[in-house]
Every structure is written in structure tokens, then in C-alpha cells.
Design an enzyme around this catalytic site. Sequence first.
Site, mmCIF file in Angstrom:
data_model
loop_
_atom_site.group_PDB
_atom_site.id
_atom_site.type_symbol
_atom_site.label_atom_id
_atom_site.label_comp_id
_atom_site.label_asym_id
_atom_site.label_seq_id
_atom_site.Cartn_x
_atom_site.Cartn_y
_atom_site.Cartn_z
ATOM 1 N N GLY A 236 0.826 -1.201 0.000
ATOM 2 C CA GLY A 236 0.000 0.000 0.000
ATOM 3 C C GLY A 236 0.857 1.246 0.000
ATOM 4 O O GLY A 236 2.019 1.226 -0.417
ATOM 5 N N SER A 237 0.289 2.321 0.482
ATOM 6 C CA SER A 237 0.963 3.614 0.409
ATOM 7 C C SER A 237 2.104 3.706 1.417
ATOM 8 O O SER A 237 2.096 3.053 2.466
ATOM 9 C CB SER A 237 -0.034 4.742 0.666
ATOM 10 N N THR A 238 3.073 4.541 1.092
ATOM 11 C CA THR A 238 4.204 4.756 1.992
ATOM 12 C C THR A 238 3.744 5.348 3.315
ATOM 13 O O THR A 238 4.242 4.971 4.382
ATOM 14 C CB THR A 238 5.236 5.677 1.318
ATOM 15 N N GLY A 241 2.322 2.628 5.370
ATOM 16 C CA GLY A 241 3.431 1.738 5.705
ATOM 17 C C GLY A 241 4.281 2.280 6.844
ATOM 18 O O GLY A 241 4.733 1.524 7.723
ATOM 19 N N CYS A 292 1.875 0.266 -8.661
ATOM 20 C CA CYS A 292 3.048 0.950 -8.097
ATOM 21 C C CYS A 292 4.269 0.862 -8.995
ATOM 22 O O CYS A 292 5.200 1.656 -8.867
ATOM 23 C CB CYS A 292 3.363 0.366 -6.722
ATOM 24 N N GLU A 391 3.331 10.148 -5.743
ATOM 25 C CA GLU A 391 2.645 9.066 -6.442
ATOM 26 C C GLU A 391 1.181 9.442 -6.670
ATOM 27 O O GLU A 391 0.432 9.653 -5.712
ATOM 28 C CB GLU A 391 2.731 7.775 -5.633
#
Length: 486
Positions: A236-238, A241, A292, A391
Amino acid sequence: MTTPQRLFIGGEWTEPDDGHYEVINPATEDVVGLAPEASRAQVYAAAAAARRAFPAWSRTRPEERAAILDRAADLMQRDLAANAALARAESGATTGTARSMQVAVGAARFRRYARGALEPVEEAIPPQINEAGPMGRAGVFGALAVRQPVGVVTCITSYNNPWANPAGKVAPALAMGNTVVVKPAPQDPLSVYRMAEALAEAGVPAGVVNVVTGSGPAAGEAAVDSPDVDMVSFTGSTAVGQRIAEVCGRGMKRQLMELGGKGAAVVLDDADLDAAVAGIGTTFSFYSGQICTAPTRVLVQRGVHDALIERLTAYAGHLPVGDPAAKGTVVGPVISAAHRDRIESYVELGRKEGARVVTGGERPAGHDRGFYVAPTLLADCTNDMRVAREEIFGPVVVVVPFDDEEEGIALANDSDYGLIDYVWSGDVARAFGVARRLRAGGVGVNTIGRNMEAPFGGFKRSGVGRDVGSYALHAYSELQAIVWPG
């Protein structure tokens, strides 16, 4: 209305404590089904069930684990048409993508890790001669490095592929003898319950696989902070994370993080531009850019800049946008209204930053319902613009020119991300030289294709750890050293 989905905890289909929420078809805005809202207590119960099941499952013969994974793959393939129809309805993927890239890849990953369960877990270490001393008498000492399962693994999966992404976590984790708690993305969780049904029918013991869901962050948070969880595997997204990593750090939980990307496509002046456009154009065409690994940040040498822009514009203009269930559709919707609005806000931000919208930038005509975004190309960009640094996760490509090879490499590496980059050049030796200097977990040379045995993961903020192939088996294991005197 379809029958409301129940949770899968400890081998039982369980009514959710907090009711259900609607799963919406991104193409039609109709309700696909009702997904269960797990309470924190139910998520903890799922982790506790996985903890109870771990000792027996971790000691099963590898052949037994392999047989269950193979049978599960057979069952997923048996129900391919129904599974693909559900995946298409809840994710917005086209029919072809849902069948071949979602369900079929999911089944293939279970088959791969059925074989993986049989891979050796012991590696001999060369003997070492020790002289007498404080540690004991002189002797020759042998050693083995043994891969042991980590324990209970929480798998938090992304919405962009509700079959392949969960399969890429669950199958290698089970092959290594771990038990799992799966927490799917809230937008398209129903496919993961079909995967659980296949595993149950294949004979997976109670508690080895558990699936819990929720429309908000509470279920995922519980799946991370449960004291019964030893490892978290997240895609998933940084930003999310980072929050998960903070919780894992407090409990010293193992992590596998596949996070965001802003893939640089370095197009050198001797590149085959048609090949480069076909690769870069997948940002427009493959799952509407919600991937991604997409080559979203095009860095092109000035000598071929205008020609590449012209070709990319033509490519985008020939992509049919529409109902993913319709024959011939290439670009379907994005996952939700909120995500569509986010992508559109980035395009508007690009305009304000000085980017030129070459094509797209508006909602496709004739789509009053559904969450559609037209393939969009932004030119005249610089690498410090937010559209070039953040992103977007949609069918938006930004183009940044550069003068020489050194500048192109510097621009590619000037990013918080480092998942997969790309190089296009007619000189393969030159392309490999550039690839070795890119700070990314993977580099495609004149291709967007991947070798599915090669390690996958990111540098920098694109993740922690590696999976795919045998590397996934390593990711879901701990190394134990066993030493003995000869």
C-alpha cells in the site's frame, strides 16, 4: 441484494460484530455486495486462532502443505469465470485483466508456492576448525542454517489486485509453515473471501487462514497491533506503511513492506521510441495506472523529446475508455470517487505548477456514472514539481527533459521512491550501465516485463524486504543456526 459476507475466523464463517458495508462497482456505482465490519475483538480472535493453529501447521510435512496449496489453485481455476466476474465488478478491472492478471495469476502463485513448500530449508555451512580456548576444546564444528517459519503473519493487501496480491502473500507464508490473518483492502475484499473458500475446500486446517475486513482503519490497526502477530506483510501507500512500521517497531515484529513508487522511465536518444511508448503507455492502459510499478515519470533526452511526446499523445488517444465488462475496453474506471477526485486534483495542481496538459485532463465524455479518468499526459515538467515527485496512482504520465546521460541518471535518482525504474536505449551495454546506477529495487531494460523469480521490492521509501520467487519464502522465514562438534 446478495447474501451478506461473513468473516472467516478459526475455520468458521462468523457474523461480524459491527454489521456490513457496501462494496461499490467503480464502473456503475452499483452495490456489488456487503462486506463484514469486524470488531477489534474479532480481529484479535482471528490472530489468536492463527496462534493456536501455528504449532501443528508448522510441523506438517512439506508435501502436505504443497498438496493443499495445489488443490486450492485447482479450485480457484475451476471457478475462474465467477471469480473473474466478481473481481471485475469490485475492482473495475477489464474482463481480460480480471481473468488473466488477477484470478489466473493468483492461482499460479498458489501453484508456485506448492512447489516452494518442497524447497530445501537447510543449508550446510562449511566446517570451521576452532582452537582450544574459553569457548571449549579444540575441534571441527559443523553448522546448518535452517529456515524456520516466523509464526503468525498479518497480510494487509492492496485494492489494485484482489487476487494476485493476496496470493503473493498467503501462498508463500503458508508454504513456509506460517499461519495468516488476511486483512484485504476495504474497496474490493469479496474476492479474498472466495480465496478463503477455496483454501477451506482444499483442506486447510481451521485457524491456519483467517480473513477479516472493515471499511475504515480499525480492523487493519488491530491486525497489526495484536500481540499474537509476529510479522506484518503490507502492500500500500508509503504513509500507511510508515504508521505500520512504527507499531511493528514497538513489538519488534518482522516486516515486509511493498510501498509506493514513482517509476522513472529513462529514454535515451538512441531508444526505439515505439517500444518505449508501448511500455510507458501501460500507465494509461493497465488498470488505469493504479499500479506501483508503472513508469509514470518519463525522463527523456532532448533530442527525442518532441517525438516521444507526439507518439505518447497518439497512443493515449487510441485507448478505448469505458465499461470494463464491454469487449474492447482498455481503460476502465479507477477504484472510487474519492480516488478519481484525488487524481483530478493532481492534474489541476500540475497546471498550476506550469505543466502543459497535452492530452486528457478532463473526465471522459459519456460517462455520467462510474469513476473514470481520461489518460493524461503532462509535458514541460520539472523534477521538483509535486506531480513529478508524488505518487498519483492513476493514468497520468509526466515528462521531464534532460540533456545528457549523467543528468538523466541524477533526475531518476532524485526521488523519495525507488521501486522499479526503466531504461530504453538501442545500445544494450549503455542501458545496462545506466541501470546499474539507478537507485531502485528493479530496473527494466527496454521492457516493462518482469521475471517472476527475480527479487521484488524497493529502495528508499518504496519498501522494506524482498519477495517473489524463492525470495518470498525467505521473507516469511527466520534463519536459525544449528552448530555441533565434529
